[in-house]
Write a protein that holds these residues in place. Structure first.
Motif, mmCIF file in Angstrom:
data_model
loop_
_atom_site.group_PDB
_atom_site.id
_atom_site.type_symbol
_atom_site.label_atom_id
_atom_site.label_comp_id
_atom_site.label_asym_id
_atom_site.label_seq_id
_atom_site.Cartn_x
_atom_site.Cartn_y
_atom_site.Cartn_z
ATOM 1 N N ASP A 233 0.844 -1.203 0.000
ATOM 2 C CA ASP A 233 0.000 0.000 0.000
ATOM 3 C C ASP A 233 0.876 1.248 0.000
ATOM 4 O O ASP A 233 1.633 1.484 0.953
ATOM 5 N N PRO A 234 0.819 2.068 -1.034
ATOM 6 C CA PRO A 234 1.713 3.230 -1.105
ATOM 7 C C PRO A 234 1.452 4.269 -0.019
ATOM 8 O O PRO A 234 2.381 4.973 0.387
ATOM 9 N N VAL A 235 0.222 4.389 0.456
ATOM 10 C CA VAL A 235 -0.066 5.355 1.519
ATOM 11 C C VAL A 235 0.632 4.932 2.805
ATOM 12 O O VAL A 235 1.291 5.739 3.483
ATOM 13 N N ALA A 236 0.511 3.641 3.164
ATOM 14 C CA ALA A 236 1.187 3.142 4.360
ATOM 15 C C ALA A 236 2.690 3.252 4.208
ATOM 16 O O ALA A 236 3.411 3.624 5.158
ATOM 17 N N ALA A 237 3.208 2.931 3.032
ATOM 18 C CA ALA A 237 4.652 3.027 2.795
ATOM 19 C C ALA A 237 5.139 4.456 2.976
ATOM 20 O O ALA A 237 6.207 4.700 3.562
ATOM 21 N N ASP A 238 4.365 5.427 2.491
ATOM 22 C CA ASP A 238 4.760 6.828 2.622
ATOM 23 C C ASP A 238 4.773 7.272 4.081
ATOM 24 O O ASP A 238 5.633 8.073 4.482
ATOM 25 N N ILE A 239 3.843 6.755 4.878
ATOM 26 C CA ILE A 239 3.844 7.085 6.311
ATOM 27 C C ILE A 239 5.163 6.654 6.941
ATOM 28 O O ILE A 239 5.777 7.393 7.722
ATOM 29 N N LEU A 240 5.642 5.470 6.580
ATOM 30 C CA LEU A 240 6.886 4.985 7.172
ATOM 31 C C LEU A 240 8.106 5.698 6.606
ATOM 32 O O LEU A 240 9.111 5.856 7.312
ATOM 33 N N VAL A 241 8.039 6.149 5.368
ATOM 34 C CA VAL A 241 9.120 6.989 4.837
ATOM 35 C C VAL A 241 9.210 8.282 5.648
ATOM 36 O O VAL A 241 10.307 8.734 6.035
ATOM 37 N N ARG A 242 8.063 8.890 5.920
ATOM 38 C CA ARG A 242 8.064 10.131 6.702
ATOM 39 C C ARG A 242 8.512 9.878 8.138
ATOM 40 O O ARG A 242 9.228 10.696 8.737
ATOM 41 N N ALA A 243 8.110 8.730 8.702
ATOM 42 C CA ALA A 243 8.544 8.387 10.062
ATOM 43 C C ALA A 243 10.059 8.230 10.102
ATOM 44 O O ALA A 243 10.724 8.732 11.018
ATOM 45 N N GLY A 244 10.612 7.523 9.116
ATOM 46 C CA GLY A 244 12.055 7.350 9.070
ATOM 47 C C GLY A 244 12.791 8.670 8.962
ATOM 48 O O GLY A 244 13.840 8.872 9.591
ATOM 49 N N ALA A 245 12.244 9.609 8.186
ATOM 50 C CA ALA A 245 12.863 10.927 8.059
ATOM 51 C C ALA A 245 12.842 11.666 9.389
ATOM 52 O O ALA A 245 13.833 12.310 9.775
ATOM 53 N N HIS A 246 11.736 11.591 10.122
ATOM 54 C CA HIS A 246 11.650 12.255 11.430
ATOM 55 C C HIS A 246 12.684 11.680 12.398
ATOM 56 O O HIS A 246 13.352 12.427 13.140
ATOM 57 N N VAL A 247 12.806 10.358 12.438
ATOM 58 C CA VAL A 247 13.762 9.719 13.352
ATOM 59 C C VAL A 247 15.182 10.133 12.989
ATOM 60 O O VAL A 247 16.005 10.466 13.860
ATOM 61 N N ALA A 248 15.501 10.138 11.697
ATOM 62 C CA ALA A 248 16.837 10.530 11.264
ATOM 63 C C ALA A 248 17.131 11.995 11.585
ATOM 64 O O ALA A 248 18.256 12.347 11.972
ATOM 65 N N GLU A 249 16.131 12.860 11.443
ATOM 66 C CA GLU A 249 16.319 14.271 11.771
ATOM 67 C C GLU A 249 16.615 14.455 13.260
ATOM 68 O O GLU A 249 17.434 15.296 13.643
ATOM 69 N N ALA A 250 15.948 13.665 14.113
ATOM 70 C CA ALA A 250 16.224 13.750 15.547
ATOM 71 C C ALA A 250 17.639 13.276 15.850
ATOM 72 O O ALA A 250 18.349 13.883 16.658
ATOM 73 N N ALA A 251 18.066 12.180 15.197
ATOM 74 C CA ALA A 251 19.435 11.703 15.389
ATOM 75 C C ALA A 251 20.446 12.748 14.940
ATOM 76 O O ALA A 251 21.458 12.993 15.615
ATOM 77 N N GLU A 252 20.178 13.392 13.797
ATOM 78 C CA GLU A 252 21.079 14.428 13.295
ATOM 79 C C GLU A 252 21.178 15.584 14.291
ATOM 80 O O GLU A 252 22.267 16.152 14.501
#
Length: 344
Positions: A233-252
């Motif tokens: 499901d591309p909508v669910a996949a996009d949610i996890l792409v955005r989640a991964g970006a948020h986590v990486a931004e916090a690590a940065e």
């Protein structure tokens, strides 16, 4: 100072405690080596009240457990203790006021560390080396250090932050379900189907969700459904792409200056596997190309034990902080007179 391998290392015990939303975990360990000798778990979370986290309720659970754990070890003293607690930074005033005296009376312990759970997660994952740790579960917080100061990002709760955490993912998945129910753009029929199988007709979700005091946990319970749908499901996949970006931004945001420090991910959120980890790795490689990503060495309880052992052996290197990592008793640094610079 004596390290754990020194012939003069102390012959005693240490206590580590991990207190979170799912309950308490308590470990008794050898002071010199940090080897865990026994542990206990309580599924009852420590209550909070007007003074924050309840010291009385904490002691009601911890003191009997440690008494039972110590029985096989005779008169070996407890030399140090470390407590990591969710909410310590903002709700820990009662613990900081009550625990040092209570634990000194109960165990004779003269070195105590009270830490935010992010600190014990850090100590468990990376030990006492520079780096950044992201702790992900229902919420999400990142903590980093250069061994001089701490840097924290997010961990502000499900209304103000915790971006990319379990509650954030679950809420985004349920929003996509509601959009599909309404016929709006950005909806996911797959997530709508899973939401109705889990919660019933989605029109009833506001009445089910809004009055609950455990709303973040309910939202987070839907995060695995987003992970299950993501491969197709591309909508669910996009949610996890955005989640991964948020986590990486916090690590940065918390990563110490200079290349080569370690980054570790710890907590149940990352058990979601490749649907989340693949976009997260890609985001980390983009934002922190020189970082070393490593598996966590241990969990927050292991971190609490490691802190207690470091106190007992005089080897603590992690920075002391008024709210994140505070020391009491013999371990406490001397207070400086207000408004005066220390003598060099």
């Amino acid at each position: 100072m004596d390290g754990p391998d020194s012939p003069d290392a102390p012959d005693g015990l240490v206590v580590g405690v991990d207190s979170g939303g799912s309950g308490l975990r308590i470990a008794l360990a050898d002071a010199a080596t940090g080897t865990v000798l026994g542990s206990r778990t309580s599924r009852e979370p420590v209550r909070t009240g007007p003074g924050g986290i309840s010291a009385a309720h904490f002691l009601e659970q911890v003191l009997p457990a440690v008494r039972a754990l110590r029985e096989p070890f005779g008169a070996r003293p407890v030399l140090a203790a470390a407590v990591g607690a969710a909410g310590m930074a903002t709700l820990g005033d009662e613990l900081r006021a009550g625990l040092p005296g209570a634990l000194a009376e109960a165990w004779g312990v003269r070195r105590l560390a009270l830490a935010a759970d992010a600190v014990t997660a850090y100590a468990g994952a990376l030990g006492q080396r520079p780096g950044a740790v992201v702790a992900g579960g229902t919420g999400m917080v990142a903590l980093g250090t250069d061994l001089v100061t701490w840097r924290r990002a997010d961990g502000w709760g499900h209304l103000l932050g915790d971006c990319g955490g379990g509650a954030w993912i679950g809420r985004a998945g349920l929003e996509a379900a509601m959009r599909a129910h309404d016929g709006r753009r950005g909806g996911s029929a797959a997530l709508l189907d899973r939401a109705e199988k889990r919660f019933g007709p989605v029109a009833g979700l506001p009445g089910l969700l809004y009055p609950r005091t455990d709303r973040p946990a309910v939202l987070a319970s839907f995060a695995p459904e987003v992970g299950h749908c993501a491969p197709e499901d591309p909508v669910a996949a996009d949610i996890l792409v955005r989640a991964g970006a948020h986590v990486a931004e916090a690590a940065e945001a918390v990563y110490p200056a200079g290349p080569g420090a370690a980054v570790a991910l710890t907590g149940g959120l990352f058990g979601m596997g490749e649907p989340l980890l693949a976009p997260l790795r890609a985001a980390l490689e983009e934002l922190l190309p020189h970082a070393r990503t490593t598996a966590p060495e241990g969990d927050p309880l292991a971190g609490a034990v490691a802190l207690a052992s470091a106190l007992a052996t005089g080897t603590l290197r992690l920075p002391v902080d008024a709210t994140l990592l505070r020391l009491f008793g013999e371990a406490a640094p001397p207070e400086r007179p207000s408004g005066r610079k220390p003598v060099s």
